[in-house]
Write a protein that holds these residues in place. Structure first.
Motif, mmCIF file in Angstrom:
data_model
loop_
_atom_site.group_PDB
_atom_site.id
_atom_site.type_symbol
_atom_site.label_atom_id
_atom_site.label_comp_id
_atom_site.label_asym_id
_atom_site.label_seq_id
_atom_site.Cartn_x
_atom_site.Cartn_y
_atom_site.Cartn_z
ATOM 1 N N VAL A 334 0.841 -1.218 0.210
ATOM 2 C CA VAL A 334 0.024 -0.167 -0.068
ATOM 3 C C VAL A 334 0.766 1.260 -0.057
ATOM 4 O O VAL A 334 0.644 2.108 -0.724
ATOM 5 C CB VAL A 334 -0.859 -0.088 1.205
ATOM 6 C CG1 VAL A 334 -1.629 1.295 1.308
ATOM 7 C CG2 VAL A 334 -2.039 -1.281 1.196
ATOM 8 N N LEU A 335 1.819 1.225 0.794
ATOM 9 C CA LEU A 335 2.541 2.374 1.040
ATOM 10 C C LEU A 335 3.523 2.604 -0.297
ATOM 11 O O LEU A 335 3.802 3.816 -0.720
ATOM 12 C CB LEU A 335 3.592 2.341 2.216
ATOM 13 C CG LEU A 335 2.942 2.363 3.694
ATOM 14 C CD1 LEU A 335 3.880 1.711 4.526
ATOM 15 C CD2 LEU A 335 2.441 3.738 3.973
ATOM 16 N N ALA A 336 4.011 1.623 -0.769
ATOM 17 C CA ALA A 336 4.648 1.812 -2.153
ATOM 18 C C ALA A 336 3.831 2.250 -3.157
ATOM 19 O O ALA A 336 4.277 3.074 -4.095
ATOM 20 C CB ALA A 336 5.202 0.290 -2.595
ATOM 21 N N LYS A 337 2.499 2.060 -3.179
ATOM 22 C CA LYS A 337 1.556 2.711 -4.206
ATOM 23 C C LYS A 337 1.484 4.324 -4.010
ATOM 24 O O LYS A 337 1.404 5.070 -4.746
ATOM 25 C CB LYS A 337 0.261 2.091 -4.153
ATOM 26 C CG LYS A 337 0.294 0.425 -4.767
ATOM 27 C CD LYS A 337 -1.276 -0.091 -4.843
ATOM 28 C CE LYS A 337 -1.364 -1.469 -5.060
ATOM 29 N NZ LYS A 337 -2.631 -2.092 -5.134
ATOM 30 N N LEU A 338 1.746 4.538 -2.661
ATOM 31 C CA LEU A 338 1.436 5.953 -2.347
ATOM 32 C C LEU A 338 2.821 6.488 -2.431
ATOM 33 O O LEU A 338 2.981 7.624 -2.119
ATOM 34 C CB LEU A 338 0.964 6.126 -0.733
ATOM 35 C CG LEU A 338 -0.378 5.342 -0.574
ATOM 36 C CD1 LEU A 338 -0.691 5.399 0.869
ATOM 37 C CD2 LEU A 338 -1.477 6.387 -1.487
ATOM 38 N N GLY A 339 3.889 5.862 -2.810
ATOM 39 C CA GLY A 339 5.192 6.489 -3.154
ATOM 40 C C GLY A 339 6.076 6.802 -1.835
ATOM 41 O O GLY A 339 7.110 7.545 -1.935
ATOM 42 N N GLU A 340 5.501 6.166 -0.607
ATOM 43 C CA GLU A 340 6.267 6.125 0.407
ATOM 44 C C GLU A 340 7.362 5.197 0.550
ATOM 45 O O GLU A 340 7.044 3.873 1.383
ATOM 46 C CB GLU A 340 5.045 6.108 1.628
ATOM 47 C CG GLU A 340 4.012 7.312 1.702
ATOM 48 C CD GLU A 340 4.732 8.345 1.786
ATOM 49 O OE1 GLU A 340 5.850 8.646 2.458
ATOM 50 O OE2 GLU A 340 4.151 9.702 1.822
ATOM 51 N N TYR A 341 8.432 5.390 -0.237
ATOM 52 C CA TYR A 341 9.181 4.009 -0.385
ATOM 53 C C TYR A 341 10.139 3.551 0.872
ATOM 54 O O TYR A 341 10.251 2.504 1.212
ATOM 55 C CB TYR A 341 10.203 4.194 -1.540
ATOM 56 C CG TYR A 341 9.436 4.412 -2.917
ATOM 57 C CD1 TYR A 341 8.264 3.535 -3.506
ATOM 58 C CD2 TYR A 341 9.570 5.285 -3.653
ATOM 59 C CE1 TYR A 341 7.603 3.596 -4.355
ATOM 60 C CE2 TYR A 341 8.744 5.600 -4.699
ATOM 61 C CZ TYR A 341 7.730 4.757 -5.403
ATOM 62 O OH TYR A 341 7.378 4.821 -6.142
ATOM 63 N N GLU A 342 10.559 4.431 1.516
ATOM 64 C CA GLU A 342 11.315 4.523 2.908
ATOM 65 C C GLU A 342 10.268 3.614 3.940
ATOM 66 O O GLU A 342 10.888 2.715 4.417
ATOM 67 C CB GLU A 342 11.784 5.501 3.266
ATOM 68 C CG GLU A 342 12.893 5.514 4.636
ATOM 69 C CD GLU A 342 13.433 6.797 5.058
ATOM 70 O OE1 GLU A 342 14.029 6.970 5.987
ATOM 71 O OE2 GLU A 342 13.394 7.938 4.245
ATOM 72 N N GLU A 343 9.237 3.962 4.042
ATOM 73 C CA GLU A 343 8.289 3.605 5.157
ATOM 74 C C GLU A 343 7.950 1.923 4.474
ATOM 75 O O GLU A 343 7.837 1.041 5.577
ATOM 76 C CB GLU A 343 7.165 4.329 5.123
ATOM 77 C CG GLU A 343 6.189 3.884 6.426
ATOM 78 C CD GLU A 343 4.989 4.778 6.750
ATOM 79 O OE1 GLU A 343 4.317 4.326 7.520
ATOM 80 O OE2 GLU A 343 4.799 5.825 6.081
#
Length: 436
Positions: A334-343
């Motif tokens: 989910v976070l990768a889809k939102l561009g939150e790659y570090e998290e």
């Protein structure tokens, strides 16, 4: 390329989209279920049938073909060399019949089997399944078979063979209903739930292999059987599959609608663990449409429900995969889809640290996503090292993992062209002996 002599069989094979190797696996699975003995069909048998070198398959091979295609051997273009009659197999036994009689017999037998679940159920070759003698031991055996499919899927992921086995077991469950007369509601519900679970497994197997056209064939059947079972948990599971399938096809509206139906199920009200897994799915759909606020909210709800759940409760074996490792893995996607790659990377490290050893398919899948997430942070050398570990166990690389690695390969070519570590990856990834 040699033109097939058996054009009927060739047309049926083309319609399935299966390779010769995949069809051989599926037919062997049918033989295992139908006869209790492993099948030994290879791609060479398929080629011989196509070219006409083998004009009349062996008896158990014909049974498997009928279970797979829902058509008699004659309808598939096969014919004995020295006889105008065809030896056919039905629930009533076997007999030599003129070809013209085959279609009549098949329509009669399939119609009788369709009465098991109502006319809404599409046929999948059920006429090939001999009717068993009803007994609760057979129902228990089917539940054990389902558990075994789950274990196999956890290990190496879904295959064409597992998909075919699931469909054959679903037919056996329905055949038990036909042979058992008027059954008590509790028993009837249990068998319909089993039939739906097997069919739903086939949906999932096709999704995991990135074969949405196969998965779509089984959806209506799985939902109908789930509703006949009267079990909300069974229907919820199918709707979750539908949402994932719709997402794979790029139909975000259907993916959202199915995810919401699953999340609003009464089963989620009774069991926070099911609320957690459906909220995680809803978060994935929200993130895929770019709705960051809704995606975050649904993901928070998933973690909150997971913390409230009784993780010692007795549940169907299907839900065993959804533990803390899986929640971290789904959160990362989910976070990768939102561009939150570090998290996302932090969640993937937690998922892989917590993942149980038997979950080889999931380990490969999440490791591939870890490599992709590292690449998106432009840490290309570390990403290459991560991706290379996925190739160490190619038997656990399902369609979804292979698709992720192909995305990684394309991204690496744009970020680090000509780098030594990138060349090492390219050489391994495009190895002709193990090409993905």
């Amino acid at each position: 390329m040699v033109q097939p002599e058996n054009t009927r069989f060739a047309a049926h094979l083309r319609a399935t989209g299966l390779s010769q190797e995949e069809l051989a696996d599926r037919l062997n699975a049918h033989i295992q279920v139908l006869t209790g003995r492993p099948g030994s069909i290879t791609s060479r048998h398929i080629r011989n049938w196509l070219t006409g070198k083998t004009r009349w398959p062996q008896e158990r091979q014909r049974l498997a073909l009928r279970a797979e295609f829902g058509s008699d051997a004659y309808e598939l273009g096969f014919k004995p060399r020295n006889s105008a009659a065809v030896h056919v197999f039905t629930a009533e036994g076997s007999a030599d019949m003129d070809p013209e009689e085959i279609v009549k017999r098949r329509h009669f037998t399939v119609a009788g089997t369709a009465a098991i679940g109502g006319s809404a159920l599409p046929g999948t070759g059920s006429a090939a399944i001999p009717l068993p003698r009803f007994g609760m031991a057979q129902v228990d055996a089917l539940e054990k078979a389902f558990d075994r499919l789950i274990r196999d899927d956890d290990g190496t992921g879904a295959t064409a063979r597992l998909e075919a086995e699931a469909l054959a077991f679903s037919e056996q469950a329905l055949a038990l209903l036909l042979s058992g007369g008027m059954l008590p509601e509790r028993v009837r519900s249990r068998i319909y739930a089993l039939a739906s679970s097997f069919t739903g497994f086939a949906v999932w197997a096709a999704v995991d292999r990135c074969r949405p056209e196969h998965a779509q064939r089984y959806v209506d059947r799985a939902l109908t059987l789930a509703r006949l079972s009267g079990r909300a948990e069974t229907e919820l599971r199918v709707w979750r599959h539908v949402s994932i399938l719709a997402g794979q096809r790029g139909d975000h509206n259907e993916a959202m609608a199915a995810a919401q139906v699953a999340r609003n199920s009464s089963a989620c009200q009774r069991d926070p663990l099911l609320a957690a897994i459906t909220s995680a799915r809803l978060a994935s759909v929200d993130a895929g449409t770019g709705n960051a606020r809704a995606g975050r909210r649904a993901l928070d709800n998933a973690h909150s429900a997971f913390d409230r759940a009784d993780h010692t409760a007795d549940r169907d074996s299907w839900w065993a995969f959804f533990d803390a490792a899986e929640l971290h893995g789904l959160s990362a996607l989910v976070l990768a889809k939102l561009g939150e790659y570090e998290e996302a990377e932090a969640h993937l490290h937690r998922a892989l640290a917590l993942l149980r050893p038997e979950y080889r398919r999931n380990r490969a899948y999440y490791t591939a996503h870890l490599a992709l997430t590292q690449l998106r942070q432009r840490d290309a050398e570390t990403a290459c090292g991560t991706a290379l570990t996925v190739l160490a166990d190619r038997s656990a690389l399902t369609g979804r993992t292979r698709k992720t690695l192909r995305r990684f390969d394309r991204g690496l070519a744009g970020i680090a062209p000509g780098a030594r570590f990138a060349d090492a990856w390219t050489e391994r990834f495009h190895d002709p002996k193990g090409r993905l």
